[in-house]
Design an enzyme around this catalytic site. Structure first.
Site, PDB file in Angstrom:
ATOM      1  N   ASP A   1       0.839  -1.202   0.000  1.00  0.00           N
ATOM      2  CA  ASP A   1       0.000   0.000   0.000  1.00  0.00           C
ATOM      3  C   ASP A   1       0.878   1.258   0.000  1.00  0.00           C
ATOM      4  O   ASP A   1       0.369   2.383  -0.054  1.00  0.00           O
ATOM      5  CB  ASP A   1      -1.032  -0.008   1.138  1.00  0.00           C
ATOM      6  CG  ASP A   1      -0.415  -0.048   2.513  1.00  0.00           C
ATOM      7  OD1 ASP A   1       0.833  -0.104   2.622  1.00  0.00           O
ATOM      8  OD2 ASP A   1      -1.176  -0.025   3.505  1.00  0.00           O
ATOM      9  N   SER A   2       2.195   1.065  -0.008  1.00  0.00           N
ATOM     10  CA  SER A   2       3.123   2.171  -0.285  1.00  0.00           C
ATOM     11  C   SER A   2       2.783   2.791  -1.638  1.00  0.00           C
ATOM     12  O   SER A   2       3.201   3.926  -1.918  1.00  0.00           O
ATOM     13  CB  SER A   2       4.568   1.678  -0.270  1.00  0.00           C
ATOM     14  OG  SER A   2       4.724   0.535  -1.098  1.00  0.00           O
TER      15      SER A   2
ATOM     16  N   ASP B   1      -0.946  -6.237  -0.171  1.00  0.00           N
ATOM     17  CA  ASP B   1      -1.195  -5.555   1.100  1.00  0.00           C
ATOM     18  C   ASP B   1      -2.675  -5.280   1.265  1.00  0.00           C
ATOM     19  O   ASP B   1      -3.314  -4.767   0.344  1.00  0.00           O
ATOM     20  CB  ASP B   1      -0.490  -4.188   1.054  1.00  0.00           C
ATOM     21  CG  ASP B   1       0.515  -4.015   2.157  1.00  0.00           C
ATOM     22  OD1 ASP B   1       0.504  -4.794   3.113  1.00  0.00           O
ATOM     23  OD2 ASP B   1       1.337  -3.087   2.034  1.00  0.00           O
TER      24      ASP B   1
ATOM     25  N   LYS C   1      -0.984  -9.426   3.049  1.00  0.00           N
ATOM     26  CA  LYS C   1      -0.215  -8.955   4.203  1.00  0.00           C
ATOM     27  C   LYS C   1      -1.103  -8.044   5.038  1.00  0.00           C
ATOM     28  O   LYS C   1      -1.831  -7.215   4.493  1.00  0.00           O
ATOM     29  CB  LYS C   1       1.040  -8.205   3.762  1.00  0.00           C
ATOM     30  CG  LYS C   1       1.840  -7.617   4.941  1.00  0.00           C
ATOM     31  CD  LYS C   1       3.214  -7.179   4.556  1.00  0.00           C
ATOM     32  CE  LYS C   1       3.295  -5.833   3.903  1.00  0.00           C
ATOM     33  NZ  LYS C   1       2.766  -4.709   4.705  1.00  0.00           N
TER      34      LYS C   1
ATOM     35  N   GLU D   1      -1.059  -5.634   8.829  1.00  0.00           N
ATOM     36  CA  GLU D   1      -0.183  -5.019   9.833  1.00  0.00           C
ATOM     37  C   GLU D   1      -0.736  -5.270  11.232  1.00  0.00           C
ATOM     38  O   GLU D   1      -1.961  -5.278  11.420  1.00  0.00           O
ATOM     39  CB  GLU D   1      -0.102  -3.509   9.587  1.00  0.00           C
ATOM     40  CG  GLU D   1       0.534  -3.146   8.248  1.00  0.00           C
ATOM     41  CD  GLU D   1       0.680  -1.643   8.048  1.00  0.00           C
ATOM     42  OE1 GLU D   1       0.385  -0.866   8.983  1.00  0.00           O
ATOM     43  OE2 GLU D   1       1.115  -1.244   6.953  1.00  0.00           O
TER      44      GLU D   1
ATOM     45  N   GLU E   1       9.748  -4.082  10.313  1.00  0.00           N
ATOM     46  CA  GLU E   1      10.116  -2.784   9.744  1.00  0.00           C
ATOM     47  C   GLU E   1      10.682  -1.849  10.808  1.00  0.00           C
ATOM     48  O   GLU E   1      10.083  -1.629  11.861  1.00  0.00           O
ATOM     49  CB  GLU E   1       8.881  -2.140   9.071  1.00  0.00           C
ATOM     50  CG  GLU E   1       9.197  -0.773   8.468  1.00  0.00           C
ATOM     51  CD  GLU E   1       8.205  -0.296   7.424  1.00  0.00           C
ATOM     52  OE1 GLU E   1       7.310  -1.073   7.031  1.00  0.00           O
ATOM     53  OE2 GLU E   1       8.341   0.859   6.988  1.00  0.00           O
TER      54      GLU E   1
HETATM   55  O1  KIV Z   1       3.612  -1.046   1.583  1.00  0.00           O
HETATM   56  C1  KIV Z   1       4.745  -1.537   1.446  1.00  0.00           C
HETATM   57  O2  KIV Z   1       5.402  -1.374   0.407  1.00  0.00           O
HETATM   58  C2  KIV Z   1       5.278  -2.329   2.565  1.00  0.00           C
HETATM   59  C3  KIV Z   1       6.708  -2.734   2.514  1.00  0.00           C
HETATM   60  C4  KIV Z   1       7.602  -1.583   2.553  1.00  0.00           C
HETATM   61  C5  KIV Z   1       7.038  -3.764   3.513  1.00  0.00           C
HETATM   62  O3  KIV Z   1       4.564  -2.630   3.470  1.00  0.00           O
END
Ligand code: KIV
Length: 280
Positions: free
Chosen positions: A55-56, A94, A124, A126, A193
């Site tokens: 989600d970056s 994510d 993924k 969090e 992280e």
């Molecule tokens: O959103 C993302 O790209 C991430 C990674 C940096 C682990 O969670």
């Protein structure tokens, strides 16, 4: 040199079992992010074991100040695009903020869409203790889950910034306990992280599933970076843990300026870049 039949082949499709075997074999797991087929294909062809549709994307692609406003539809869209470019790597998507925290039923419905509609092979999420029951539900529904501890960007407003996490002994003990809990809940791997190297090494030794570090030192079972960071394409800021393997933003700026100059001077296109009479 090959050490025997247990060593995962660089051409075999990577699954969650491959990732787990790599930890047992002491083979570092290579991970990067991608949000589209073009980049995902380049990573996939060049030995990246796990591709995360992070989600970056909200910050890197959409230019937002954090990841909180990224929607489920946006992540499904990026995941579909990335999936088109992936043959070998394990593709993990994510789950955006508020798509899994409200209740396990909603989490299953939302996570399932990444597998059923977008081509992801895992999701993924969090967090630690608060998401463990949801992780159990997801895994028992057939959805592999990667955990994420330490600096979890969806909680940025609780942390009050992007600072190093788990510094004092209480926070270190809590992170180690939560890593064990995520393993028990069924995670196949955990991202760590921005935590101290010694703690990441301790966690990696204490749990049976692979840890993937980002700003967590060399003691993790694998490493991940945001691809646009390591390529020097995203240059708004550069955390200490990012190593730049290219300077693509500078290369692109130079190329674009050169193109504009050539067009203005009339030197692009040249005859060899044009269709002349009698051709075709
Ligand atoms: O959103 C993302 O790209 C991430 C990674 C940096 C682990 O969670």
């Amino acid at each position: 040199m090959s050490t025997g039949h247990d060593e995962p082949s660089r051409r075999e499709k990577v699954t969650i079992r491959t990732i787990q075997r790599m930890k047992q074999a002491g083979e570092p797991i290579t991970c990067l992010t991608a949000y589209d087929a073009l980049l995902a294909r380049l990573l996939d062809r060049n030995g990246i074991d796990l591709i995360l549709v992070g989600d970056s994307a909200g910050m890197v692609m959409a230019g937002r100040k954090d990841t909180l406003s990224v929607t489920l539809d946006e992540m499904l869209h990026f995941t579909r695009w990335a999936a088109e470019g992936v043959e070998r790597a394990l593709l993990v998507a994510d789950m955006p903020f508020l798509t899994y925290q409200v209740n396990p039923d909603e989490a299953v419905r939302n996570a399932g869409r990444f597998l059923a509609e977008a081509g992801a092979e895992a999701v993924k999420v969090e967090g630690g203790r608060s998401v463990a029951p949801t992780i159990q539900r997801l895994v028992s529904t057939g959805i592999p889950v990667m955990g994420h501890l330490g600096l979890t960007p969806q909680s940025i407003n609780v942390f009050g910034g992007y600072q190093l996490q788990a510094i004092d002994q209480e926070a270190r003990d809590r992170l180690l306990a939560e890593a064990r809990l995520l393993e028990e809940a069924g995670c196949f791997s955990i991202v760590l992280e921005k935590i101290p190297e010694a703690l990441a090494r301790e966690v990696s030794g204490a749990i049976g599933i692979p840890t993937i570090g980002i700003g967590a030192g060399v003691g993790c079972d694998g490493q991940i970076l945001v691809t646009q960071d390591m390529l020097g394409l995203f240059t708004e800021f550069k955390p200490k843990f990012v190593r730049r393997y290219a300077e693509l933003a500078a290369d692109i700026e130079q190329a674009v300026a050169q193109y504009a100059e050539d067009v203005r001077k009339g030197t692009f296109p040249a005859p060899e870049e044009s269709y002349l009479d009698g051709e075709g």
